[in-house]
Design an enzyme around this catalytic site. Sequence first.
Site, PDB file in Angstrom:
ATOM      1  N   ASP A  14      -7.122  -6.545   0.635  1.00 28.97           N
ATOM      2  CA  ASP A  14      -6.677  -5.563  -0.361  1.00 28.97           C
ATOM      3  C   ASP A  14      -7.551  -5.557  -1.619  1.00 28.97           C
ATOM      4  O   ASP A  14      -7.047  -5.673  -2.739  1.00 28.97           O
ATOM      5  CB  ASP A  14      -5.213  -5.835  -0.756  1.00 28.97           C
ATOM      6  CG  ASP A  14      -4.283  -5.818   0.436  1.00 28.97           C
ATOM      7  OD1 ASP A  14      -4.418  -4.934   1.283  1.00 28.97           O
ATOM      8  OD2 ASP A  14      -3.412  -6.717   0.522  1.00 28.97           O
ATOM      9  N   GLU A 174      -0.440   4.021   1.757  1.00 32.85           N
ATOM     10  CA  GLU A 174      -0.501   2.838   0.886  1.00 32.85           C
ATOM     11  C   GLU A 174      -1.686   2.939  -0.059  1.00 32.85           C
ATOM     12  O   GLU A 174      -2.514   3.831   0.061  1.00 32.85           O
ATOM     13  CB  GLU A 174      -0.709   1.572   1.748  1.00 32.85           C
ATOM     14  CG  GLU A 174       0.429   1.250   2.660  1.00 32.85           C
ATOM     15  CD  GLU A 174       0.071   0.192   3.710  1.00 32.85           C
ATOM     16  OE1 GLU A 174       0.985  -0.474   4.177  1.00 32.85           O
ATOM     17  OE2 GLU A 174      -1.119   0.052   4.058  1.00 32.85           O
TER      18      GLU A 174
HETATM   19  C1  6LW Z   1      -0.654  -4.076   1.333  1.00 35.97           C
HETATM   20  C2  6LW Z   1      -0.807  -2.767   1.941  1.00 35.97           C
HETATM   21  C3  6LW Z   1      -1.550  -3.152   3.089  1.00 35.97           C
HETATM   22  O1  6LW Z   1       0.173  -4.155   0.263  1.00 35.97           O
HETATM   23  O2  6LW Z   1      -1.082  -4.320   3.524  1.00 35.97           O
HETATM   24  O3  6LW Z   1      -3.670  -2.866   3.930  1.00 35.97           O
HETATM   25  C4  6LW Z   1      -0.204  -4.795   2.547  1.00 35.97           C
HETATM   26  N1  6LW Z   1      -2.565  -2.492   3.459  1.00 35.97           N
HETATM   27  O4  6LW Z   1      -1.515  -1.838   1.232  1.00 35.97           O
HETATM   28  C5  6LW Z   1      -0.325  -6.259   2.431  1.00 35.97           C
HETATM   29  O5  6LW Z   1      -1.664  -6.615   2.243  1.00 35.97           O
END
Ligand code: 6LW
Length: 502
Positions: A14, A174
């Site tokens: 991330d 996300e």
């Molecule tokens: C993070 C979300 C994700 O918060 O996995 O890759 C979660 N995306 O954006 C945990 O890393």
Amino acid sequence: MKYQNPIVRGFYPDPSVCEANGKYYLVCSSFQYFPGVPLFESDDLVNWTQIGHVLTRKSQVMLDKIASSGGVFAPTIRFDNGRFYMVTNNNSTSRNFYVYTDDIHGEWSEPIEVDQDGIDPSLYFEDGRAYFISNGTDDEGRGGVVQCEIDIATGEKLSPSKCIWTGSGGRFLESPHMYKINGTYYLMAAEGGTEYGHMITCALSDSIWGRFESFPNNPVLTNRNKAPYIIQGVGHGDLIQDKYGDWHILCLGFRQLGKWTAYHNLGREVFLVPVTFNEDGTFYAGNDGTCDLEYEIKGDFPQERCRRYTFANSRLEWVNLRHPVTENYEITDEKATLRGTEKTLDDVDNPTFLGIRQREFVGVIRANVTLDKGEAGITAYMCEQEHYDIAIRKTDGGYEALAKLNIGGIKHIASTCPISGNAAELIIRMDNNGYTLIVSDGGNEKILGYGQARYLSSEVSGGFTGTVLGLYAINGTAEFTDFEYTTSSETGEVPYDAAILS
Ligand code: 6LW
């Protein structure tokens, strides 16, 4: 110069990046590990030096007995008006908060909470205003990328939370980040979930409140259709402009154990991908919207990589499981003294554990361990349910070495052997296939166990972390000396990249 991905290797998921005073700063998520949120500095976007962690005090983050892959989720780092901000979500308490510092090499503030739903919070600053963006549900119950204006001094909401984009149609929207480029707002996000379908998508608007129009060429970056290929799961990234004016995405991705072996044990790592703008203002990343192993970047400098970690050169990189009992650790450049408690590596708790991320598939970790009572050793640790340990322990008549495998909570002692005193050298050799657990007593190496790499992978364990190589002690005090962790080239074994690409 030509650089190779991943640019930061091992479990550093991330990524978020900002520029300040001619340097770049990078943060990553850290889940149940403490200190939380590793912080890196770079002059060139390729070479990153860890300068510490953001969450260094217990008061900044609740981690007590939280599940593996709970705790600190994706962070965002931003710089505004002389101040750095790091905003993140503690998934175990479901709270979004930020901390700040005016000195990137110093301590960060106590947390300031923001009362907006969702994960992957981000900040955007413009004309003295601060916007807080996450993926969650707005005040009217609509789900997507949600935004409100906040008072950056207090975290108080100054506007309702409003859903500004619902993505391009992929699941698990996300990682929203807002940018203003040439007067237009760019909202970049991830979709598809952080596994093999992961991707980065983008939308444009003339107003920060929308309406945001999806790029016609979404996704701008994904490896979901690139196979057979070792780099997979590319997504969740942040956009950054370099000093030559070129744009890049720093994103996460992972390396499969092999072209045809769809398991990854190193966690999600950091990749750097060039960005090309189209005439209509949209952009794509990489040569064709995918992430490759190698790219060119302007500048004349070498890509450096640490191949040998010791106590002396990697102090800032060591982590504990949840909040450590600090008096149980004494670490100098030469040795680490660990005082074990009754807590073990199988517990969702804070056993005495000092870990460093596994950076490459191929490597060797070793240390001389001296023990009074109980057990102490070295572990390749994915989570409580999956780890391989080589250890010594006190028996009724003396001391013995043992290799332990915990796979899916099924605990197995592979073998034991008596040792001559209360000390031995413990070694784990690792490669794309597995981990060999070795004891050396007076120079005689003996293999006590072997565990396949695939059982320490995210595909088996689930969750969001990667393998961490740890020193541990249980119910006794152990001294670890002559510690070193060397990766492929130092061991003389076939470098991973060459092996895979040939
Ligand atoms: C993070 C979300 C994700 O918060 O996995 O890759 C979660 N995306 O954006 C945990 O890393």
